[in-house]
Structures are given as structure tokens and as C-alpha cells.
Design a protein around this motif. Structure first.
Motif, mmCIF file in Angstrom:
data_model
loop_
_atom_site.group_PDB
_atom_site.id
_atom_site.type_symbol
_atom_site.label_atom_id
_atom_site.label_comp_id
_atom_site.label_asym_id
_atom_site.label_seq_id
_atom_site.Cartn_x
_atom_site.Cartn_y
_atom_site.Cartn_z
ATOM 1 N N THR A 59 -19.291 4.068 6.072
ATOM 2 C CA THR A 59 -18.262 4.586 6.971
ATOM 3 C C THR A 59 -17.056 5.072 6.170
ATOM 4 N N PHE A 60 -16.644 4.296 5.165
ATOM 5 C CA PHE A 60 -15.515 4.718 4.332
ATOM 6 C C PHE A 60 -15.791 6.070 3.698
ATOM 7 N N TYR A 61 -16.962 6.220 3.093
ATOM 8 C CA TYR A 61 -17.263 7.456 2.370
ATOM 9 C C TYR A 61 -17.543 8.626 3.315
ATOM 10 N N GLU A 68 -8.286 7.277 -3.917
ATOM 11 C CA GLU A 68 -7.137 8.180 -3.991
ATOM 12 C C GLU A 68 -7.001 8.986 -2.710
ATOM 13 N N GLU A 69 -8.123 9.499 -2.191
ATOM 14 C CA GLU A 69 -8.069 10.255 -0.944
ATOM 15 C C GLU A 69 -7.577 9.381 0.203
ATOM 16 N N LEU A 72 -3.790 8.963 -0.219
ATOM 17 C CA LEU A 72 -3.041 10.162 0.151
ATOM 18 C C LEU A 72 -3.016 10.345 1.665
ATOM 19 N N ALA A 73 -4.119 10.043 2.324
ATOM 20 C CA ALA A 73 -4.158 10.147 3.781
ATOM 21 C C ALA A 73 -3.224 9.124 4.410
ATOM 22 N N ALA A 74 -3.178 7.928 3.842
ATOM 23 C CA ALA A 74 -2.267 6.901 4.348
ATOM 24 C C ALA A 74 -0.815 7.311 4.126
ATOM 25 N N TYR A 75 -0.534 7.888 2.960
ATOM 26 C CA TYR A 75 0.818 8.382 2.668
ATOM 27 C C TYR A 75 1.233 9.428 3.698
ATOM 28 N N ALA A 128 2.510 5.430 -8.884
ATOM 29 C CA ALA A 128 1.396 5.010 -9.725
ATOM 30 C C ALA A 128 0.060 5.552 -9.249
ATOM 31 N N ALA A 129 0.091 6.415 -8.224
ATOM 32 C CA ALA A 129 -1.156 6.823 -7.573
ATOM 33 C C ALA A 129 -1.685 8.179 -8.039
ATOM 34 N N GLY A 130 -1.165 8.713 -9.123
ATOM 35 C CA GLY A 130 -1.716 9.940 -9.673
ATOM 36 C C GLY A 130 -0.924 11.184 -9.339
ATOM 37 N N PRO A 131 -1.316 12.327 -9.922
ATOM 38 C CA PRO A 131 -0.560 13.577 -9.788
ATOM 39 C C PRO A 131 -0.401 14.055 -8.347
ATOM 40 N N ALA A 132 -1.423 13.923 -7.525
ATOM 41 C CA ALA A 132 -1.336 14.411 -6.149
ATOM 42 C C ALA A 132 -0.283 13.630 -5.362
#
Length: 233
Positions: A59-61, A68-69, A72-75, A128-132
Motif C-alpha cells: 500500500t505504501f509503495y 523521501e516522497e 515531501l508529500a507530508a511537508y 536534513a531531508a535532501g535537496p528537494a
């Protein structure tokens, strides 16, 4: 999303596919927020997210390729929820600059105090979560700086030599963000609303001068609004 991680009823439940999709995705986002707050982004794992969300890895995938995805969606979800609260302030046509500053700061500080996990994700862990994630944070700050700078245009005539340079807004916003960051990082998120008088003073000082900034600080420290005391303060 802002909800919990409750599972859907088993068996035939009559729920629409759209509802099921939104519910599952929302549970994953809420679990991501909770897990980031508990473990930090570097130690975040898909296993932790699916365990907290009570969904399968499959379900997650279905929704996200990796952690990371999901982050970003949570952000983005937190940013939308905060933007919804701030939208009403932008619609206040007759509000003064000081009133807009006060209500904006109050809204942001209260939102984060009420949602400490969201504060941890957007204010601290995004670094700390990367460039995106960094780009999202950078773009959000630039938008705020631009809003502050444009909001101050009406304070002086366009040809007024006293008009402050645009970098003033960048300095002010950066200072506020750093103060909020330090409190969230130290686990003092619940006390953020206490900063309202001091932060309002710092924002207003360069634009309205020390006398007006001090008067607003004293009023806010005393628990008053422009129309009188705030109830419950």
C-alpha cells in the motif's frame, strides 16, 4: 490531512474508492509526520511508516516510491493546512501593517504549538531531508520575504528616500525563522505563542520605528488586541 491513523473497517464497507484512497494516503502522511518527529529524517524508514500507519508495504509503495516522497508529500500537506489558516489574514483589506504582522505571527506560532510534530518536520527536519525538501523550504521563505516586502510598500511613498531596502524583509524573516527553529529544536514548541510580543516588536521595528514597535509589544505582552483585552489570555 490532520487526522489520525485509524484503519478502515474490514470486509464489505460500502466506502467509495476515492474515500479509501484519500484515507490510506492520509494515514501514511500522518504516520510519516509522527515518525519524523520521533526518529528524525535520517533515521526514518519505510518500515516505521507502514507500522505506524498500519498499512502494508504494498500500500505504501502504491502511493510513494520511497521515504523521501512520503516526507515531501507530508511537508506539502502541512504547508497547505497552514496556508488555509493564513488565507483569512490576506483577505483583511482594512487591516494595518501592524495588525497583519500580529495576526500572521499569532497564527503561525499557534499552529505549530498545536501541532509540534508538524513543526518538527517543516522547521527542523526539512533541513536534513535532501535537496528537494531544501528547495521547498527555500521557496516558502522567498514567498514570505516577498509578501513582507510588498506589504511595506504602502508605508512610504515609492520615492521616499527613507524606504528600507528589500533585504530588510529577508533579514527580518530569517531572524524570525531562526528563533522559531531554535525553540522547536529544543523541544519548546508548546511555548511558541509566548514569543508573539517580542517577535512582533522585531518585525515592526525597522518599518514603524521604536516607539510604535514598543507600544505594540507592550499591548501584546499585556494580552490586549487593538479593540481591547483578548478573552482567555
Amino acid at each position: 490531512m490532520g487526522g489520525g491513523t485509524e484503519q478502515l473497517p474490514r470486509g464489505r464497507h460500502g466506502l467509495t474508492r476515492e474515500y479509501v484512497t484519500d484515507h490510506q494516503r492520509g494515514r501514511i502522511l500522518n504516520a510519516t509526520i509522527a515518525c519524523v518527529a520521533e526518529h528524525g529524517y535520517p533515521d526514518l524508514t519505510v518500515e516505521a511508516i507502514v507500522g505506524a500507519a498500519r498499512v502494508s508495504r504494498r500500500t505504501f509503495y502504491h502511493y510513494f516510491r520511497n521515504k523521501e516522497e512520503a516526507f515531501l508529500a507530508a511537508y506539502d500537506d502541512v504547508a497547505r493546512r497552514l496556508a488555509t489558516r493564513l488565507r483569512g489574514i490576506a483577505a483583511l483589506r482594512d487591516a494595518t501593517f501592524a495588525q497583519r504582522v500580529e495576526e500572521t505571527l499569532r497564527t503561525v506560532l499557534t499552529f505549530f504549538a498545536e501541532h509540534p510534530a508538524e513543526a518538527q518536520l517543516t522547521v527542523v527536519e526539512a533541513l536534513a531531508a535532501g535537496p528537494a525538501a531544501l528547495r521547498r523550504r527555500h521557496d516558502a521563505l522567498l514567498a514570505i520575504v516577498d509578501l513582507v516586502d510588498r506589504s511595506t510598500h504602502a508605508l512610504t511613498d515609492g520615492d521616499d528616500p527613507r524606504r528600507l531596502p528589500p533585504i530588510t524583509a529577508e533579514t527580518v524573516v530569517g531572524g524570525v525563522v531562526e528563533v522559531v527553529y531554535s525553540r522547536v529544536e529544543r523541544g519548546e514548541t508548546a511555548r511558541l505563542p509566548e514569543l508573539l510580543p517580542d517577535l512582533a516588536y522585531c518585525v515592526l521595528l525597522p518599518y514603524l520605528g521604536p516607539a510604535t514597535a514598543a507600544a505594540e509589544h507592550d499591548r501584546l505582552a499585556g494580552g490586549d488586541t487593538p479593540d481591547g483585552p483578548r478573552e482567555g489570555v
